[in-house]
Structure formats: C-alpha cells, structure tokens
Design a protein around this motif. Structure first.
Motif, PDB file in Angstrom:
ATOM      1  N   MET A 220       0.884  -1.357   0.018  1.00 36.52           N
ATOM      2  CA  MET A 220       0.175   0.196   0.028  1.00 36.52           C
ATOM      3  C   MET A 220       0.960   1.157  -0.209  1.00 36.52           C
ATOM      4  SD  MET A 220      -3.772   0.562   2.133  1.00 36.52           S
ATOM      5  CE  MET A 220      -2.772   1.515   3.797  1.00 36.52           C
ATOM      6  N   ASN A 221       1.681   1.385  -0.944  1.00 36.26           N
ATOM      7  CA  ASN A 221       2.653   2.598  -1.306  1.00 36.26           C
ATOM      8  C   ASN A 221       1.725   3.624  -2.122  1.00 36.26           C
ATOM      9  OD1 ASN A 221       4.277   4.631  -1.716  1.00 36.26           O
ATOM     10  ND2 ASN A 221       5.963   3.409  -1.936  1.00 36.26           N
ATOM     11  N   ASN A 222       0.955   4.465  -1.516  1.00 39.69           N
ATOM     12  CA  ASN A 222       0.091   5.475  -2.440  1.00 39.69           C
ATOM     13  C   ASN A 222       0.819   6.192  -3.225  1.00 39.69           C
ATOM     14  OD1 ASN A 222      -2.492   6.481  -2.768  1.00 39.69           O
ATOM     15  ND2 ASN A 222      -1.715   8.345  -2.037  1.00 39.69           N
ATOM     16  N   ASP A 223       2.219   6.548  -2.905  1.00 44.28           N
ATOM     17  CA  ASP A 223       2.920   7.639  -3.741  1.00 44.28           C
ATOM     18  C   ASP A 223       3.954   6.668  -4.840  1.00 44.28           C
ATOM     19  OD1 ASP A 223       2.617   9.411  -2.329  1.00 44.28           O
ATOM     20  OD2 ASP A 223       4.153   9.362  -0.939  1.00 44.28           O
ATOM     21  N   GLY A 224       3.762   5.370  -4.691  1.00 38.52           N
ATOM     22  CA  GLY A 224       4.525   4.606  -5.734  1.00 38.52           C
ATOM     23  C   GLY A 224       3.896   4.458  -7.346  1.00 38.52           C
ATOM     24  N   PHE A 225       2.947   4.997  -7.340  1.00 36.68           N
ATOM     25  CA  PHE A 225       2.187   4.893  -8.725  1.00 36.68           C
ATOM     26  C   PHE A 225       2.540   6.265  -9.264  1.00 36.68           C
ATOM     27  CE2 PHE A 225      -0.289   2.013  -5.750  1.00 36.68           C
ATOM     28  CZ  PHE A 225      -0.308   1.029  -6.723  1.00 36.68           C
TER      29      PHE A 225
END
Length: 361
Positions: A220-225
């Motif tokens: 759940m890395n929101n920034d990773g997208f």
C-alpha cells in the motif's frame, strides 16, 4: 543481506561540514571520509531526499572516489527513515518485492557516526544504476528515475496537459537517443486502440509489471504509482520493467508516520496512474493479475510467512534504536510496531481478497 548492523564512521572537515549544512537544498557534494571495518574510503557526500531534508535526522547520498567501489557499489544512499516508527518499512518492502520476483534494491541497516557523534540507525540502499543491472546479470539499458508526481505514465496531471512526455523523469543511465522509448511507452499507454494488448506487450514486460503492481498494492504505497520508482528498458527484449524506490510509507503508515487505513489504496492501484486501469480492461491481463494476486495473498502476504522476517529484523535493530538520539524516546512505539504491521497484513489481506471477488476468473 543479513540483519547484522554494521558501524559506519563519517569524517567531514569542519569547513566542508559548514558548507553542507549551509544550504540543505544544495545537491553539490562535499569531500569526506568513510571508514567501515577498518577500511577508509575517500567519498563525496550530500544530503538526499525532498521534504525529508528538513528533518533533524538527515539522509545522505555517498559517491565513492577512492577506491571507486564499496562492496561492488559506486554510490549508496543512507536513509534516516525519520518518520517510520519501525525503521523497517523500506527494507520489508524491498525484501517483499524480491520475493515476488521484482527487481529491487538491496538494503541493510547500519549505525552512523559523524565526526565522533553517533547519528543513529540508518538504512543503506543500493543505487539503481548500471552496476545494479550488472550484479543481476541483466543486459545494459537506460534507467529513468521517477522524481515527482508528473511521472504518472499519463499525458495529464491535475487535469492539465503536461509540457513533455518526459516530465517527471530523470535519466540516470543511457543517452538522449533512449528518450524516444519512454516517450513511445507513455504515448501508447494513453492512446489505446483496439489492438492495445498486442501493442503494449512490445513495450512492457507485463508479467513483471503485474508482480510489481501486486507488491505496491499489498504494501500500500500510495506514492509509488506516480513517483518513487525507476523504469529500466532491457536492451535485449526491448521491454520496460519497473523498480520500486522509497517505500517507507507502507504497511499501514503514511509519509508523516500517521496511520493509513488498510483500504486506502484500491486493488486496481492509484487512479492517477492510467497504466493499471488500461491493462486491467484487457481480459487476459485482468486474469493474469487476479491469479497472481490470489496466490500472493495465500502465500507471501500473510502473517505466517512474514512473521519471522519481521520479528528477527525488529530484534536486530532494537539495541541500536535504544541509542539513536532521534528515536530512542519512542521505544514504546517501536516495540508495538510488529503487531501493528501484523494487524495491517491481516486487515489488508481480507480487504484484497474481498476485492478479488470483483474480478472474473
């Protein structure tokens, strides 16, 4: 790598240290010396990161001058992990990605001392560069860092047309002529035709991408997208692969260390990145992702599978955490982090399994 915590000793002359501290946003390195296991290296050092530069505990980028290699590395990153109360999330994420078969940096915790003063526990990260590829027996190819949220693999950001297809990307390895490949990739993603499935497989390693997507969604890395990743184009296959980076805001924690609900990131990924959306419109791709995620949720993304890894890493760090001048007062939170992460894995796993019901078998 093992969970042993080595000691690193930095020596920076006072004048150079004043230069370094005078402007935290200056990327110009200063000369220094690094001693590890009684061997001293001439290095260049600078601060690294974006908003993290304002934290009391700084993160560093190190370039090795003489000798030019440090355990096979030309450069390394030392992350303070200042907002992660566990100091573990980045490493847990990269190790998890490696378990899934995704290209990921090696990492290990170290103790850092600067001019005789202990700075605390840091996470050493391998740089994603030509040596990263060479160590893994991979053919050379261009590598692009996604340095800001413009790297969303879309033509737009915040409903505004981007001025360049390369906006948000910084070429780490390769030449100007390589830029056409990433421009073509982004263009093809955002102008899908009826033969999109046949076109995209000429640009992207679909299986590797979905393995990365599974890892990003589970942790759940929101920034990773939209940033916090690198793109590598394999010169033999001509296909792009994605490499994770900066995964401290994961396993239920936000970038500021606060709690992120287990259902914050949907199973399809971040809505501001068009690639997962378009790929998951294709039935065969959707089935591949579903089957892959289903297996990971049954095997790797479980407390049973991850418990020993988390506990052993936590125990290895704890004696050093107690001495860290920036963290030691938060030992009670640190001690509760394994159970926090276990609870996240259980809740996130249940949520994702329920979300899988939307996918056709």
């Amino acid at each position: 790598m093992s969970n042993d915590v080595q000691s690193y000793y930095l020596l920076i002359e006072e004048g150079d240290l004043e230069d370094l501290r005078s402007d935290i946003w200056n990327d110009m390195p200063v000369p220094a010396y690094l001693t590890v296991e009684e061997k001293t290296y001439d290095i260049d050092i600078s601060y690294r990161g974006s908003y993290t530069r304002e934290f009391r505990k700084k993160s560093y980028w190190i370039d090795f001058i003489k000798p030019k290699r440090f355990y096979g590395y030309r450069e390394i990153h030392l992350n303070a992990e200042y907002k992660d109360p566990s100091l573990m999330r980045n490493k847990l994420s990269f190790d998890f990605f490696q378990e899934l078969g995704v290209l990921s940096p090696e990492s290990q915790h170290i103790n850092l001392t600067l001019n005789g003063t202990y700075q605390g526990v840091y996470l050493q990260l391998e740089s994603v560069d030509d040596l990263f590829l060479k160590k893994r027996g991979l053919p050379p190819g261009p590598i692009y860092y996604a340095v800001n949220n413009n790297a969303n693999l879309s033509l737009m950001r915040d409903n505004k047309l981007k001025h360049s297809l390369l906006s948000g990307y910084e070429r780490k390895i390769g030449s100007y002529s390589d830029d056409v490949y990433i421009e073509e990739l982004i263009y093809k993603i955002n102008t899908p035709q009826s033969d999109f499935p046949h076109i995209i497989i000429e640009y992207l390693n679909i299986e590797k991408y979905f393995r990365w997507l599974c890892g990003a969604v589970c942790t759940m890395n929101n920034d990773g997208f939209t940033h916090n990743y690198a793109l590598y184009r394999n010169s033999q296959t001509g296909l792009f692969e994605i490499i994770p980076w900066d995964y401290d805001a994961t396993w239920g924690r936000k970038v500021n260390g606060g709690i992120m609900r287990y259902d914050y990131v949907p199973i399809e990924g971040h809505k501001d990145n068009h690639l997962p959306f378009f790929l998951l419109q294709v039935p065969e791709f959707r089935k591949l992702y579903r089957n892959m995620m289903e297996e990971i949720l049954e095997v790797q993304f479980t407390v049973e599978y991850l418990e020993d890894k988390i506990v052993s890493l936590h125990q290895a760090i704890r004696p050093h955490f107690l001495l860290d001048p920036y963290k030691k007062k938060k030992i009670s939170i640190f001690d509760s982090e394994p159970e926090f992460i276990f609870r996240f894995i259980r809740d996130r796993g249940i949520y994702l399994k329920n979300q899988l019901m939307k996918f056709e078998k």
